[in-house]
Enzyme design. Structure first.
Site, mmCIF file in Angstrom:
data_model
loop_
_atom_site.group_PDB
_atom_site.id
_atom_site.type_symbol
_atom_site.label_atom_id
_atom_site.label_comp_id
_atom_site.label_asym_id
_atom_site.label_seq_id
_atom_site.Cartn_x
_atom_site.Cartn_y
_atom_site.Cartn_z
ATOM 1 N N CYS A 70 45.123 -132.577 -14.014
ATOM 2 C CA CYS A 70 46.210 -132.756 -14.972
ATOM 3 C C CYS A 70 47.264 -133.609 -14.279
ATOM 4 O O CYS A 70 47.014 -134.144 -13.200
ATOM 5 C CB CYS A 70 46.756 -131.424 -15.505
ATOM 6 S SG CYS A 70 47.677 -130.392 -14.346
ATOM 7 N N HIS A 103 37.274 -121.767 4.123
ATOM 8 C CA HIS A 103 37.914 -120.451 4.252
ATOM 9 C C HIS A 103 37.950 -119.654 2.955
ATOM 10 O O HIS A 103 37.976 -118.421 3.002
ATOM 11 C CB HIS A 103 39.347 -120.610 4.765
ATOM 12 C CG HIS A 103 39.421 -121.113 6.171
ATOM 13 N ND1 HIS A 103 40.612 -121.250 6.827
ATOM 14 C CD2 HIS A 103 38.461 -121.519 7.040
ATOM 15 C CE1 HIS A 103 40.389 -121.716 8.048
ATOM 16 N NE2 HIS A 103 39.081 -121.888 8.193
#
Length: 148
Positions: A70, A103
């Site tokens: 966006c 992670h």
């Protein structure tokens, strides 16, 4: 880029239609199976509608990864993250993209079309798609984010 082609869904709002088209073609050129979930024009739309659509597509298994775009990347990332099966990371550089996979085992990447150029966006996607989840100490944390 990943050695093995993957399925990727893309969605945006009106502010990111051009970036979505460029990234979609680039991903196809890399051999990936790409689904564009819209929109197809710059007519004003609401980013939550497309964020929810992308999240449902990824959550269903229809795509392995998602790309949410966006103007800022913020709104659509919030919308995607409303789906408990999605871990959407808003990134702006290759390091944050790599760490989101390494992670956090992110399955959706979000970027802001008004904040990132095409080369930086490609770098982010390349890092995101080529980085495996590290597991180990991160496994229990990600498990807390994943629905049972």
């Amino acid at each position: 880029m990943t050695a093995t082609p993957v399925t990727i869904a893309l969605a945006s709002d009106h502010a990111a239609v051009a970036l979505k088209a460029e990234l979609g073609q680039w991903l196809r050129d890399q051999g990936h199976d790409v689904t564009d979930l819209g929109p197809d024009s710059t007519d004003s739309v609401d980013y939550p509608d497309y964020g929810f659509k992308l999240a449902a597509h990824v959550a269903s298994g229809a795509a392995e990864f998602g790309v949410a775009l966006c103007g800022s990347g913020i709104g659509i990332s919030i919308a995607v993250n409303r789906n408990p099966a999605c871990r959407c990371a808003l990134v702006s550089d290759g390091l944050s993209a790599r760490l989101s996979r390494q992670h956090n085992n992110a399955n959706v990447i979000a970027m802001g079309a008004r904040l990132i150029g095409i080369d930086a966006a490609k770098d982010c996607l390349a890092a995101f798609l080529s980085t495996p989840f590290e597991g180990g100490r991160h496994e229990r944390r990600v498990a807390k984010l994943t629905p049972a």
